[in-house]
Design a protein around this motif. Structure first.
Motif, mmCIF file in Angstrom:
data_model
loop_
_atom_site.group_PDB
_atom_site.id
_atom_site.type_symbol
_atom_site.label_atom_id
_atom_site.label_comp_id
_atom_site.label_asym_id
_atom_site.label_seq_id
_atom_site.Cartn_x
_atom_site.Cartn_y
_atom_site.Cartn_z
ATOM 1 N N PRO A 242 -6.987 -6.762 8.177
ATOM 2 C CA PRO A 242 -6.484 -5.773 7.210
ATOM 3 C C PRO A 242 -7.354 -5.717 5.961
ATOM 4 O O PRO A 242 -8.045 -6.674 5.616
ATOM 5 N N GLY A 243 -7.301 -4.572 5.282
ATOM 6 C CA GLY A 243 -8.110 -4.407 4.078
ATOM 7 C C GLY A 243 -7.368 -3.676 2.986
ATOM 8 O O GLY A 243 -6.239 -3.200 3.164
ATOM 9 N N ASP A 244 -8.010 -3.555 1.871
ATOM 10 C CA ASP A 244 -7.494 -2.885 0.681
ATOM 11 C C ASP A 244 -7.166 -1.425 0.997
ATOM 12 O O ASP A 244 -8.026 -0.683 1.477
ATOM 13 N N ILE A 245 -5.953 -0.990 0.729
ATOM 14 C CA ILE A 245 -5.509 0.348 1.135
ATOM 15 C C ILE A 245 -6.236 1.480 0.414
ATOM 16 O O ILE A 245 -6.172 2.631 0.847
ATOM 17 N N GLY A 252 -9.788 2.308 8.801
ATOM 18 C CA GLY A 252 -9.815 2.144 10.251
ATOM 19 C C GLY A 252 -8.999 0.951 10.726
ATOM 20 O O GLY A 252 -8.087 1.108 11.559
ATOM 21 N N PRO A 253 -9.299 -0.269 10.234
ATOM 22 C CA PRO A 253 -8.486 -1.426 10.645
ATOM 23 C C PRO A 253 -7.003 -1.262 10.313
ATOM 24 O O PRO A 253 -6.141 -1.620 11.122
ATOM 25 N N ASN A 254 -6.701 -0.716 9.141
ATOM 26 C CA ASN A 254 -5.294 -0.552 8.764
ATOM 27 C C ASN A 254 -4.580 0.423 9.693
ATOM 28 O O ASN A 254 -3.408 0.224 10.047
ATOM 29 N N TRP A 255 -5.286 1.484 10.111
ATOM 30 C CA TRP A 255 -4.694 2.419 11.066
ATOM 31 C C TRP A 255 -4.448 1.727 12.409
ATOM 32 O O TRP A 255 -3.397 1.924 13.031
#
Length: 340
Positions: A242-245, A252-255
């Protein structure tokens, strides 16, 4: 049909796997070249006829390759419907069958955090016994390969051009190291240059070779998400960090995480899915010699305090703290670092 004829037909006609499955029923190449089979389009057949002899000569010029006819064709890749009929390689092809593999992919324009995370994760995964697969692109891919090499582990680069070409040129040294200590792989024959449409196509191979794909920083329209989609279609695991929104590279990772990918925040999140390799805590703790960890034994500190006490550069300290986070030795909250 022998493997050389099979490979020459592939080079000459750029046929699909389904077309090759049909073509294998023919006993000789002359009949294929003389009369167009119904399952091959006129345009493809014309290409096949005009380029076949050139392809034979190309294979005679010390070109290393493996085909679907060979017993040692990678079984995980063979299982996908779009498996390339022929793979060209430079390096140790046996790696494809001897080590459990994970693909590590992400943005070409990764920031320092993403690059360091990719390198650290890949180094730890390689130390634990996993084969690191990636695409030799700038950014996350390059750092994944470097991490594996630093660990004395093995890595495979799946290329969007022939294996005789170092692309991008800035990765020449890395290309040479992978050829020596790992394997360069491509469905494109030697002499083929990079082209935009080659790279989405090679992503299916990156996914197909591995049991899982780990995505580290990628925009929502990134090729890394194409690789993740292929992995999901093939029934392989998809992991994401996960990363900073508010960052595009985290979208991409958050999706992926919102759509079922496994959250990865430390190395054992990956290794628990590979029971045949030893856990990172057992494999790495005995060898952990960290200046920052020794300093934090006396109590929590912020980054600036650690920088002064450790004598490390900012980048060296950042990498060390990232490594310690990956193996669950330290944690950070509101800018304060402490031992777990």
């Amino acid at each position: 049909m022998d493997r050389n004829t099979f490979a020459a037909l592939y080079i000459a006609g750029d046929l699909s796997r389904s077309e090759f499955d049909s073509i294998r029923a023919f006993s000789d190449v002359e009949s294929i070249l003389r009369t167009r089979p119904d399952f091959i389009s006129p345009a493809k057949h014309q290409k096949l006829v005009s380029r076949y002899q050139e392809a034979v000569q190309q294979l005679d010029n010390n070109c290393q390759f493996i085909t679907l006819l060979d017993d040692d064709y990678p079984p995980l890749l063979r299982a996908i419907t779009s498996a390339p009929p022929v793979l060209f390689f430079k390096g140790d092809i046996s790696l494809l069958n001897n080590l459990p593999a994970i693909s590590v992919v992400g943005s070409r324009k990764a920031d320092a955090y993403g690059r360091n995370t990719a390198r650290s994760f890949s180094r730890r995964l390689a130390e634990a016994g996993l084969l690191i697969v990636s695409g030799l692109a700038m950014g996350i891919d390059s750092e994944a390969h470097r991490g594996a090499i630093e660990a004395g582990g093995k890595t495979i680069a799946v290329m969007g051009c022939g294996v005789d070409r170092a692309y991008p040129a800035s990765n020449l040294k890395l290309y040479q190291e992978i050829a020596e200590k790992g394997c360069l792989l491509s469905e494109f024959p030697s002499g083929t240059g990079p082209a935009r449409h080659h790279f989405p196509r090679r992503n299916r191979i990156i996914a197909g070779l591995s049991r899982a794909v780990l995505v580290i920083q990628a925009t929502i329209d990134s090729g890394s998400l194409i690789t993740a989609r292929f992995a999901a279609e093939y029934g392989r695991d998809v992991y994401a960090i996960p990363g900073d929104i508010i960052r595009r590279n985290a979208a991409g990772p958050n999706w992926l995480l919102k759509n079922g990918a496994k959250v990865v925040t430390e190395i054992d999140d990956v290794l628990e899915e590979f029971p045949e390799v030893i856990s990172s805590s057992k494999a790495l703790d005995d060898d952990l010699d960290s200046v920052a960890l020794k300093i934090l034994a006396d109590g929590p500190l912020d980054f600036s305090q650690l920088l002064v006490l450790s004598g490390l550069s900012r980048e060296e300290l950042f990498v060390e703290l990232t490594n310690l986070q990956l193996v669950g030795k330290v944690r950070e909250s509101s800018g304060i670092w402490q031992k777990c």
